[in-house]
Design an enzyme around this catalytic site. Structure first.
Site, PDB file in Angstrom:
ATOM      1  N   ASP A 244     -25.828 -24.879  33.512  1.00 56.52           N
ATOM      2  CA  ASP A 244     -27.071 -25.547  33.886  1.00 56.52           C
ATOM      3  C   ASP A 244     -28.248 -24.830  33.229  1.00 56.52           C
ATOM      4  O   ASP A 244     -28.102 -23.733  32.663  1.00 56.52           O
ATOM      5  CB  ASP A 244     -27.257 -25.497  35.409  1.00 56.52           C
ATOM      6  CG  ASP A 244     -26.347 -26.475  36.129  1.00 56.52           C
ATOM      7  OD1 ASP A 244     -25.888 -27.431  35.491  1.00 56.52           O
ATOM      8  OD2 ASP A 244     -26.107 -26.276  37.331  1.00 56.52           O
TER       9      ASP A 244
ATOM     10  N   LYS B 129     -29.711 -30.825  34.140  1.00 55.68           N
ATOM     11  CA  LYS B 129     -30.425 -31.963  34.714  1.00 55.68           C
ATOM     12  C   LYS B 129     -31.890 -31.551  34.764  1.00 55.68           C
ATOM     13  O   LYS B 129     -32.290 -30.743  35.604  1.00 55.68           O
ATOM     14  CB  LYS B 129     -29.899 -32.297  36.107  1.00 55.68           C
ATOM     15  CG  LYS B 129     -28.480 -32.842  36.119  1.00 55.68           C
ATOM     16  CD  LYS B 129     -28.039 -33.150  37.531  1.00 55.68           C
ATOM     17  CE  LYS B 129     -26.676 -33.812  37.547  1.00 55.68           C
ATOM     18  NZ  LYS B 129     -25.616 -32.920  37.051  1.00 55.68           N
TER      19      LYS B 129
ATOM     20  N   MET C  75     -36.466 -27.733  45.423  1.00 53.70           N
ATOM     21  CA  MET C  75     -36.755 -28.951  44.643  1.00 53.70           C
ATOM     22  C   MET C  75     -37.884 -29.753  45.279  1.00 53.70           C
ATOM     23  O   MET C  75     -37.829 -30.986  45.356  1.00 53.70           O
ATOM     24  CB  MET C  75     -35.490 -29.812  44.512  1.00 53.70           C
ATOM     25  CG  MET C  75     -34.351 -29.120  43.798  1.00 53.70           C
ATOM     26  SD  MET C  75     -32.823 -30.099  43.759  1.00 53.70           S
ATOM     27  CE  MET C  75     -32.269 -29.905  45.459  1.00 53.70           C
TER      28      MET C  75
END
Length: 591
Positions: free
Chosen positions: A384, A406, A521
């Protein structure tokens, strides 16, 4: 109720976390997106009592029956219960092996039940059912045998003074619904029970219906509670009965045929394993020399035990039809459970491994010893953008690095693509490390990757990591607990904002907590989150600490209040990755 078998046992009891589910016959995965959208839209109707008229009309139109012959039920199971509570049979017969709920419902309602137990290949014949039976229950295609009885055979059971209940819960999986009696209104005493939960992945919604003579439907309806189906369930009934949905279901059924044939062919090559022939449902019933369920569980597979079906023993197991890769992995596991070597055609193809490694919040020094060991031995690292990416520079020569990032608003690798890549690389014999930020199971979709590997028969290991929810605040001198100020903390994803229909977070409940909220997030949605928490009762002056780039060289901490957090972050240019801590502990300053 007889104690020879557990009639209340169902496939969901054979499943456990970490196992590939071959025990439950419901369509794998979530309902299709168009159906989810229809269900979500139905949430706006919750203030009104549900009206069945449109849904009943849709079912009636699908089967060419009058609306009065349709009874909508909370799954097929409710239909069996209503029949048991309404009918007064003198001699009730259940044809076994089949779904046990009809017999369980009859016995719970106080009826004597006689079993007609079929021997392999489990086909009902005209002389097997007693002539004076006034209630007969049979499945078609039958669960668990996957046998599809000819419509002519079942029609011959119908006669005045007898009720014949045909369980067609899995008829959707038969292309063209061959041998279905759902459209027959001319047969005396016929009741057809159908389910929408199997084909459309709606087991949790409880949706089904039965088709019968309108006079019997009226009697059953009197025994049914008012408003038995919710507004979303009625929307599902109407949507799944539309011509376009019926065609989509037919396409799915054709795919099931291909996948079932693949599994049957693979099982045919396993010595000692017998499969009930000519299967027509989305599952196979097989008999093995010994009970292999425990051995299969040890290697990650759950199958439906057979000994809770009257007429079967522990050597029988029902196996759901899945995609070919999953089926191949299952057959390899079954061979291992039976102590059989892989066939020569398998070529001794090497199978590598996958390790899901939690890399921690960013500082490579916070990687676990086990994580470092696996990275040192890796052939491929699938990484990631978050976590200790600097360790990639120190990998051994020749180690391939695959980007699975992502990025919000930027390039994003779909999760399904990452899952497939992990399996593909392992099947090439590679030792794969999936390097993830934080911990693999904390908002990192590690479970999905584990399940994909298990389904493909790929050995997989999970290595916990230091989650940024704890590591970033600790690096910034922000404790998430304090003996006097916070005796609880909650970690929440802010990926979906308050008010979004996809959200499962109860923001009002979080606002009422006295402890610490740790938000991941959440930076881009902080104004909406702050407003929701204040509206729920959390004080606008509650201290907030926002830790950006926690544990890394660029770490910085913004201290603010809940009411001002959104504006202050925007002015300070705070960008992800950042961890937001809400609560009295965020106001503590040492020294």
């Amino acid at each position: 109720m007889p104690t020879d078998v557990d009639l209340g046992h169902h496939g969901d009891r054979d499943v456990a976390p970490g196992l590939v589910d071959l025990a439950v016959n419901v369509r794998a995965g979530a309902p299709p997106s168009w159906l989810l959208a229809r269900l979500t839209g139905a949430l706006g109707r919750l203030a009104a009592y549900p009206d069945q008229s449109s849904a009943r009309a849709a079912v009636a139109a699908r089967h060419g029956r009058p609306a009065g012959s349709v009874l909508l039920t909370a799954g097929a199971a409710e239909g069996f219960v209503l029949l048991a509570r309404t009918l007064r049979p003198r001699r009730a017969v259940v044809v076994h092996p089949q779904f046990t709920e009809p017999e369980a419902a009859l016995r719970a309602a106080g009826h004597e039940v006689e079993r007609v137990v079929l021997a392999p290949p489990f086909r009902v014949g005209p002389g097997l059912v007693p002539e004076d039976a006034d209630l007969v229950v049979v499945g078609n295609p039958t669960n668990p045998t996957s046998v599809l009885h000819p419509a002519s055979t079942l029609s011959a059971l119908c006669r005045p003074g007898r009720v014949v209940v045909v369980d067609e819960a899995f008829m959707d999986a038969v292309p063209g619904e061959a041998e279905s009696l759902a459209g027959r209104s001319d047969l005396p005493g016929l009741v057809v029970v159908r389910s929408l939960t199997k084909t459309w992945g709606l087991a949790g919604l409880r949706v089904g219906y039965l088709l019968a003579d309108p006079a019997l439907v009226a009697r059953l309806q009197q025994a049914q509670p008012l408003w038995p189906l919710s507004a979303p369930a009625l929307v599902a009934v109407e949507a799944c009965s539309a011509p376009s949905a019926v065609e989509e279901s037919a396409t799915w059924a054709r795919g099931i045929v291909a996948h079932r044939e693949h599994l049957a062919e693979a099982l045919a090559g396993v010595p000692g394993v017998d499969v009930v022939p000519d299967a027509r449902g989305p599952f196979l019933l097989l008999r093995t020399p010994v009970d292999v369920r425990s051995a299969l569980r040890d290697v990650g597979f759950a199958v439906r035990r057979g000994d809770t079906f009257p007429g079967l023993g522990p050597e029988w197991a029902r196996v759901a039809v899945r995609d070919p890769d999953t089926s191949d992995a299952f057959v390899r596991a079954l061979r291992g459970a039976l102590g059989q070597p892989a066939p020569a055609g398998d070529g001794g193809r090497p199978v590598g491994s996958v390790a899901l490694v939690g890399g921690g919040p960013g500082d490579p020094a916070l990687l676990t010893v086990r994580g470092l060991q696996l990275l040192a031995a890796a052939d491929v690292v699938v990484a990631d953008r978050l976590g200790p990416t600097t360790v990639l520079d120190g990998l051994a020569p020749g180690v391939k690095v695959v980007d699975a990032s992502k990025t919000p608003g930027g390039r994003t690798v779909p999760q399904e693509e990452t899952n497939a890549r992990l399996v593909s690389l392992a099947r090439e014999g590679k030792r794969v490390v999936r390097l993830k930020g934080g911990d693999p199971y904390v908002f990192a979709r590690g479970w999905e990757e584990l399940a994909a590997c298990r389904a493909a028969g790929v050995p997989v290991e999970v290595v916990p990591g230091v989650t940024s929810a704890l590591g970033a605040p600790a690096a910034a001198d922000v404790p998430v607990t304090h003996r006097e100020l916070a005796q609880e903390f909650v970690v929440v994803s802010g990926h979906v904002p308050p008010g979004d229909p996809r959200s499962t977070v109860d923001w009002d409940a979080l606002a009422r907590l006295n402890g610490t909220l740790v938000l991941l997030m959440a930076v881009d949605r902080l104004p909406a989150i702050s407003a929701a928490l204040v509206a729920g009762g959390r004080g606008g002056d509650t201290p907030v600490a926002v830790v950006q780039q926690g544990t890394l060289e660029g770490q910085r901490v913004l201290r603010t209040t809940l009411a001002a957090a959104g504006d202050d972050c925007a002015r300070a240019g705070v960008r992800p990755p950042a961890v937001v801590v809400v609560g009295a502990v965020a106001g503590l300053v040492a020294g």
